[in-house]
Design an enzyme around this catalytic site. Structure first.
Site, mmCIF file in Angstrom:
data_model
loop_
_atom_site.group_PDB
_atom_site.id
_atom_site.type_symbol
_atom_site.label_atom_id
_atom_site.label_comp_id
_atom_site.label_asym_id
_atom_site.label_seq_id
_atom_site.Cartn_x
_atom_site.Cartn_y
_atom_site.Cartn_z
ATOM 1 N N GLY A 1 -7.151 9.129 -0.087
ATOM 2 C CA GLY A 1 -7.848 8.839 1.319
ATOM 3 C C GLY A 1 -8.254 7.293 1.510
ATOM 4 C CG PHE B 1 -2.337 2.842 -8.004
ATOM 5 C CD1 PHE B 1 -3.039 3.274 -6.893
ATOM 6 C CD2 PHE B 1 -2.576 1.695 -8.566
ATOM 7 C CE1 PHE B 1 -3.868 2.485 -6.356
ATOM 8 C CE2 PHE B 1 -3.472 0.475 -8.066
ATOM 9 C CZ PHE B 1 -4.217 1.203 -6.834
ATOM 10 C CB CYS C 1 -6.277 0.723 2.644
ATOM 11 S SG CYS C 1 -7.438 -0.584 3.014
ATOM 12 C CE LYS D 1 -5.766 0.583 8.259
ATOM 13 N NZ LYS D 1 -4.767 -0.551 7.944
ATOM 14 C CG ASN E 1 -2.048 -0.756 0.914
ATOM 15 O OD1 ASN E 1 -2.681 -1.219 -0.255
ATOM 16 N ND2 ASN E 1 -2.869 -1.226 2.017
#
Length: 245
Positions: free
Chosen positions: A69, A61, A72, A75, A20
């Site tokens: 936002g 991406f 995932c 954080k 991530n």
């Protein structure tokens, strides 16, 4: 499937956070390039196409916007940085990703300040898109929330629309915001339109209807859903993310 090859918990957790964080890094990198394109008069759409065509990089991406936002990416980026700090190390790239995203979440407001001036008192802004991404009602860490807060702090008011997330937004009791169930009705009497979420509903709107409904004539497109030349042809001013001056 990739987790089946991991033989210990520490490596599995590291992989989860790293995946991530890598995707968040690509997004923040493109946002920084887009901001540079605005300064230089370049078009991030051409840069993105070229990068995505490189087989070593790929197209995923690489879409610039007004920040990431959700539950995932924010954080997990924080968690990876904190894990490193607890181990006595600094992940400078990861820390930079978080810093870039924090700044990018209010990029549309900075563009509005550049257009209207520092004092936005009395400005009425229509905002399309509240969820952090399309096809969800999730507003956790959504760029729309930071955009709204900064607009209101500067004296503006907001009329917001979202195809799905309105019930979620209403539960949040956002200050300075009224809600519209219809996307074009949200424009009535507004000085500008800001787009924060890449819903399909917003990809091919009637520019003539936007022009007719708005009191003003400016669009701040935080997801680069519209074509600058089409907006200009409709008699409006367009600000995208990295679409040049």
């Amino acid at each position: 499937m990739i987790f089946r090859f991991i033989r210990d918990i520490a490596s599995a957790v590291g992989l989860f956070y790293a995946a991530n964080a890598m995707l968040a890094t690509r997004i923040s990198f493109m946002n920084e390039l887009a901001n540079l394109c605005d300064t230089l008069g370049a078009d991030i759409a051409d840069v993105r196409f070229g990068l995505g065509s490189d087989r070593r990089i790929g197209p995923h991406f690489l879409f610039p916007g007004c920040g990431y936002g959700g539950s995932c990416f924010p954080k997990d980026v924080k968690a990876l940085a904190r894990t490193a700090a607890d181990a006595g190390q600094s992940l400078l790239v990861v820390e930079a990703v978080e810093a870039v995203n924090a700044l990018q979440r209010t990029v549309l407001v900075r563009k509005a300040v550049s257009h209207f001036g520092e004092d936005l008192t009395g400005l009425r802004v229509a905002l399309w898109g509240l969820a952090f991404k399309a096809n969800t009602d999730d507003m956790r860490e959504a760029p729309s929330r930071y955009t709204i807060a900064e607009l209101v702090r500067r004296g503006a008011s907001v009329v917001a629309h979202d195809p799905v997330a309105l019930p979620t937004a209403k539960r949040l009791d956002l200050a300075g915001v009224t809600f519209s169930d219809e996307m074009y009705a949200a424009l009535d009497g507004c000085d500008a339109l800001m787009i924060c979420t890449d819903w399909n509903d917003y990809r091919s709107p009637s520019l003539a209807r936007i022009k007719q409904s708005l009191r003003g004539d400016v669009i701040f497109d935080g997801r680069n859903l519209l074509q600058p030349e089409d907006v200009a042809a409709a008699g409006m001013t367009y600000y995208g993310i990295g679409r040049g001056r």
